[in-house]
Write an enzyme that holds these catalytic residues in place. Structure first.
Site, PDB file in Angstrom:
ATOM      1  CE  LYS A   1      -1.741   1.890   3.621  1.00 40.79           C
ATOM      2  NZ  LYS A   1      -2.467   2.198   4.875  1.00 40.79           N
TER       3      LYS A   1
ATOM      4  CG  ASP B   1      -7.271   3.717   2.714  1.00 37.81           C
ATOM      5  OD1 ASP B   1      -8.212   3.358   1.972  1.00 37.81           O
ATOM      6  OD2 ASP B   1      -7.191   4.865   3.189  1.00 37.81           O
TER       7      ASP B   1
END
Length: 214
Positions: free
Chosen positions: A120, A138
């Site tokens: 991420k 997220d």
């Protein structure tokens, strides 16, 4: 979400916010990397509060290394998991200096090899700093993608792959910003604010949340 609804879904989000940006504060690629690394399980506002004190003093790998563990922790102790994050950040800075000339690499594999930098975080840096069409999933994007039916998936990687497949190319660079902001302020976790939602007509979520009683 129907295939024909994906384009107008993003067109609507773009019309409301043509130039979305990260809510993390930074002035360089390295500052962005630091802010994203510190933001895991923390709010952007909390990270910004810490980095407003840290970056004027140390905003390069060399300067952060010079602070040492105790010096760095003095600036970031208000952030959750600060000791672990400080350790990761110092080791990341050491690798950047020793292996990358103090520069943040524009390469996923090299980024993910840095301590505390997962997929991420690498996606955020590649997208925000270098303009690459990556999708950083997220908790907000994961929720919005599943709730709306845009990109259902059992884990962040599955959602990421589905988003890469479904999001039209013209929206890809900014898509993760729109989805994060939508999840943060409208499609919130406990009670989505469906009555404020600009893309409600394209959303599969049922039942839609009614506005609060005055």
């Amino acid at each position: 979400m129907k295939d024909q609804d994906v384009d107008p879904f993003f067109a609507t989000l773009r019309a409301a916010n043509p130039l979305p940006t990260s809510e993390l504060e930074y002035t360089s690629v390295f500052e962005l990397l630091v802010a994203v690394l510190l933001s895991a399980q923390a709010t952007d506002a909390g990270v910004n509060k810490a980095t407003r004190r840290l970056f004027p003093v140390a905003n390069t790998p060399q300067a952060i290394l010079a602070l040492g563990p105790e010096g760095l922790e003095g600036y970031i102790r208000t952030i959750g998991l600060y000791r672990m994050k400080g350790k990761h950040l110092l080791e990341t800075c050491r690798i950047l200096v020793e292996q990358h000339g103090g520069e943040v690499p524009r390469d996923r594999e090299a980024l993910q090899a840095l301590p505390g930098v997962g997929r991420k975080t690498a996606n955020v840096v590649l997208n925000v700093a270098f303009g690459e069409p990556t999708m950083a999933v997220d908790t907000h994007i994961f929720r919005v993608s599943n709730r709306t039916g845009l990109a259902p998936g059992k884990d962040p990687y599955a959602v990421e792959m589905k988003l890469v497949e479904r999001v039209p190319e013209e929206y890809m660079v900014d898509a993760h910003h729109w989805l994060i902001l939508h999840g943060r302020y409208v499609c919130v976790a406990r009670t989505p604010k469906c009555w404020q939602c600009a893309v409600i007509q394209y959303c599969d979520y049922q039942p839609k949340t009614a506005p609060p009683t005055p």
